[in-house]
Design an enzyme around this catalytic site. Structure first.
Site: not given
Ligand code: PRP
Ligand code: URA
Length: 228
Positions: A120, A124, A216, A219
């Site tokens: 994400r 944006t 997160d 993380d």
């Molecule tokens: C997180 C999560 C989803 C997304 C959800 O991933 O694992 O893929 O955010 O958010 P959305 O519904 O608003 O799209 P992130 O982009 O943080 O990537 P990561 O798993 O690499 O930390």
């Molecule tokens: N992605 C995450 O990992 N946590 C949230 O709360 C939203 C998006």
């Protein structure tokens, strides 16, 4: 400038108003969720809990997988048993969806695993695709998208669109925590895709994080959060 809030759709009051949403009510799921959400839960324990809850939610998501009859010889007699007829594709969304794969493979050892990399954009909140190893056409009957978090729904919607272009006809979304905003977005764009989750939370904050949520998910699994 970071985007302030996502525009609030006219949200239903409860998950009973989301016809494609299945929220687990199993006590074991609720117990483990509280541990998962706890800010002091360390990455090792967090990963174990992601795996355990994924198994339980995945079990519910696979309840209508198709079977075919097979003949089985027990030590005592011959009988009709069953084997899975559906070819299952697991599609973890990198990174956070990786932690759900092992549990699902325990449930469905013959499943294929197809990785999709989406992150994400923090500004944006739109998903950016950075990895896709799907072959040209689909090789499975039922795809389960694995991602612990359904926040705005941008990543899930993008993943569903990739899979539909790939030729997937039956798709399910498996999450651990969903926000009403994300459920609404996925349901509006893809009413044919059921969503299975361990919890439906209250709302998103101004940065697109789920409240109360767990922070997160990537993380917390991989120990890459802020160190200050
Ligand atoms: C997180 C999560 C989803 C997304 C959800 O991933 O694992 O893929 O955010 O958010 P959305 O519904 O608003 O799209 P992130 O982009 O943080 O990537 P990561 O798993 O690499 O930390
Ligand atoms: N992605 C995450 O990992 N946590 C949230 O709360 C939203 C998006």
């Amino acid at each position: 400038m970071p985007r302030t809030t996502t525009s609030k759709p006219d949200l239903p009051a409860s998950h009973a108003d989301f016809p494609t949403l299945h929220v687990s009510t199993h006590p074991a799921v609720q117990h483990k969720l509280a541990l998962l959400r706890n800010a002091v839960t360390e990455p090792k324990k967090f990963r174990e809990l992601v795996r355990e809850i994924s198994w339980l939610v995945g079990y519910e998501a696979l309840a209508d997988a198709r079977l075919r009859s097979i003949s089985v010889h027990t030590p005592l007699e011959k009988m009709q048993g069953h084997e899975l007829a559906d070819r299952i594709g697991l599609v973890p969304i990198l990174r956070a969806g990786l932690g759900m794969v092992d549990a699902m493979l325990e449930l469905m050892p013959t499943a294929q695993v197809w990785h999709l990399g989406l992150f994400r954009d923090e500004r944006t909140l739109r998903p950016v695709e950075y990895y896709n190893k799907l072959p040209n056409s689909t090789t499975v009957d039922l795809c389960l998208i694995l991602d612990p978090m359904l926040a705005t729904g941008g990543s899930a919607t993008a993943a569903i669109e990739v899979l539909k272009r790939w030729g997937a006809e039956r798709i399910k979304l498996v999450n651990l925590i969903a926000a009403p905003e994300g459920v609404h977005a996925v349901q509006a764009a893809h009413p044919d895709v059921p969503i299975y989750t361990a919890a439906l939370d209250r709302q998103l904050n101004e940065k697109g994080y789920i409240l109360p949520g767990l922070g997160d998910a990537g993380d917390r699994q991989f120990g890459t959060g802020r160190s200050d």
